[in-house]
Motif scaffolding. Sequence first.
Motif, PDB file in Angstrom:
ATOM      1  N   TRP A 388      12.227   0.091  -1.610  1.00 32.18           N
ATOM      2  CA  TRP A 388      11.909   0.781  -0.926  1.00 32.18           C
ATOM      3  C   TRP A 388      10.825   1.092  -0.641  1.00 32.18           C
ATOM      4  O   TRP A 388      11.021   1.614   0.911  1.00 32.18           O
ATOM      5  N   THR A 389       9.500   0.818  -1.143  1.00 33.51           N
ATOM      6  CA  THR A 389       8.451   0.321  -0.769  1.00 33.51           C
ATOM      7  C   THR A 389       8.568  -0.248   0.572  1.00 33.51           C
ATOM      8  O   THR A 389       7.947  -0.205   1.566  1.00 33.51           O
ATOM      9  N   ALA A 390       9.029  -1.467   0.501  1.00 28.37           N
ATOM     10  CA  ALA A 390       9.117  -2.046   1.439  1.00 28.37           C
ATOM     11  C   ALA A 390       9.790  -1.779   2.745  1.00 28.37           C
ATOM     12  O   ALA A 390       9.534  -2.179   4.165  1.00 28.37           O
ATOM     13  N   ALA A 394       7.867  -1.636   6.444  1.00 29.90           N
ATOM     14  CA  ALA A 394       8.023  -2.317   7.526  1.00 29.90           C
ATOM     15  C   ALA A 394       8.692  -1.155   8.975  1.00 29.90           C
ATOM     16  O   ALA A 394       8.281  -1.336   9.958  1.00 29.90           O
ATOM     17  N   LEU A 395       8.992  -0.399   8.409  1.00 29.81           N
ATOM     18  CA  LEU A 395      10.179   0.757   9.239  1.00 29.81           C
ATOM     19  C   LEU A 395       9.018   2.069  10.027  1.00 29.81           C
ATOM     20  O   LEU A 395       8.874   1.369  10.860  1.00 29.81           O
ATOM     21  N   SER A 396       7.531   1.843   9.204  1.00 32.81           N
ATOM     22  CA  SER A 396       6.262   2.712   9.360  1.00 32.81           C
ATOM     23  C   SER A 396       5.326   1.754  10.414  1.00 32.81           C
ATOM     24  O   SER A 396       3.824   1.989  11.309  1.00 32.81           O
ATOM     25  N   GLY A 397       5.466   0.569  10.478  1.00 29.22           N
ATOM     26  CA  GLY A 397       4.551  -0.878  11.538  1.00 29.22           C
ATOM     27  C   GLY A 397       4.071  -1.174  10.356  1.00 29.22           C
ATOM     28  O   GLY A 397       2.989  -2.101  10.604  1.00 29.22           O
ATOM     29  N   GLN A 402       9.063  -9.190   6.844  1.00 29.37           N
ATOM     30  CA  GLN A 402       9.075 -10.439   5.997  1.00 29.37           C
ATOM     31  C   GLN A 402       7.079 -10.750   4.678  1.00 29.37           C
ATOM     32  O   GLN A 402       7.905 -10.650   3.344  1.00 29.37           O
ATOM     33  N   ALA A 403       6.446  -9.498   5.244  1.00 26.04           N
ATOM     34  CA  ALA A 403       5.585  -9.548   4.223  1.00 26.04           C
ATOM     35  C   ALA A 403       5.705  -8.257   3.537  1.00 26.04           C
ATOM     36  O   ALA A 403       5.111  -8.534   2.772  1.00 26.04           O
ATOM     37  N   ALA A 404       6.434  -7.222   4.131  1.00 23.04           N
ATOM     38  CA  ALA A 404       6.963  -6.480   3.454  1.00 23.04           C
ATOM     39  C   ALA A 404       7.622  -6.654   1.950  1.00 23.04           C
ATOM     40  O   ALA A 404       7.733  -5.615   0.823  1.00 23.04           O
ATOM     41  N   LEU A 405       8.143  -7.753   2.064  1.00 23.14           N
ATOM     42  CA  LEU A 405       9.355  -8.119   1.606  1.00 23.14           C
ATOM     43  C   LEU A 405       8.552  -9.411   0.239  1.00 23.14           C
ATOM     44  O   LEU A 405       9.136  -9.043  -0.405  1.00 23.14           O
TER      45      LEU A 405
END
Length: 415
Positions: A388-390, A394-397, A402-405
């Motif tokens: 959920w952090t990823a 990602a959605l916040s920019g 890819q980096a978030a995951l």
Amino acid sequence: MRNTRRTLLTAIAAVGALTAVAACGGGSDSSASGSGKTGGTYNFWDPYPQFDASSAWGKLVTKCGTDAGVKVKRTSMDTTDLGNKALLAAQQGNAPDVMLVDNPVVSTLVEAGILNKTSELGLDTSSIQKNILGAGVIDNASYGVPIGANTLALYYNKKILTAAHVDPASIKDWASLTAALKKVKSAGKKGITFSAINTEEGSFQFLPWFWGAGGELTKLDSAKGVAALSLWKQWVDAGYAPKDVLQNTQTTSWQEFATGDYAFSENGTWQLGNADKAGFAYGIVNIPGQNGGSAPVPTGGEFVTVPVQKDSSRYDVSKKIVTCLTNSTNLLATDTTLTYVAPTAEVQAQQVKQNPELKPWVGAVAAARGRTSDGLGTKYPTISQPLWTAVQNALSGGKSPQAALDSAQTAASKG
């Protein structure tokens, strides 16, 4: 019992992380009064404080005790509170006789050593749908009987889709859904609302897309997982989904849909009553997989379990109570009350006959899987939080999908 205090405290922390997302909310101090024979009092905890003794559910619990020749002392509380109190009660040696718990919590309670196997109690689970039962199966042994399941699908506003010239039957994969959202926006309406909040609700709502791409929770940063997160980001960036999905709970997301301004809402079985009150015609389609078919969706719902007791002679009556609560006749009434899909094909057929609106939900549940299934068990919370952090990042920019995951997988590996 074989548990150490440290094991129980660790388990309590895990239960706290598994906030209920698709179920309603039980427990108090329990005293082991009575005996394994008829007569006496048996303690029963459930997560349904919204149903008092005069409700259909309250009356069923009382009747099941009476039929077993005992009095049932029922205590209800919030789902997370129930799990924590169950662990503490087990530590103190006064766990309730029968307990209804949210399905992701079962594995945590099993690891703490406080639940009995259904096979050892002589409880028959052969008619239960395997994917629904799966959330309560650890090392090939089941530890409870599911009372029902709820899950996610897409509600749609018929008027908006008609005005945008979108046939809901055309929505069969991600491409056709995205095309529908584009048409809706071009027609001057809003696209889709969902919950991407930084809690278990966010993971719960993301999982159909993650699994629908073929993603696996043991490898969050695969190309399949990135595809799912990229889809959500595409929708937010294009204005097909509102930026407030980052703060939306499933309740606030539903409230947006209920305004009549949105074409779609990802939400659950539990919103059916609210949908009927929304004041506009709606329909339901299953969440599509990336390349077609119904995406696997996470199961919500509870399991009836029998905690370990010092006096094993009590199990015979506890078994009778569990059997009463989960037999076909009582399941139909109970799952109707809870807006759950029954865990057996027999009762599902009766439900659809009684309420045709449940047909797509039966299909959704058939494609569902437990969040703690596939051997994840108590590892799930250590995966869900980075996931959920990823989504948030990602959605916040803040990061690319890819980096978030990548970061999520690194964090999950340390969990």
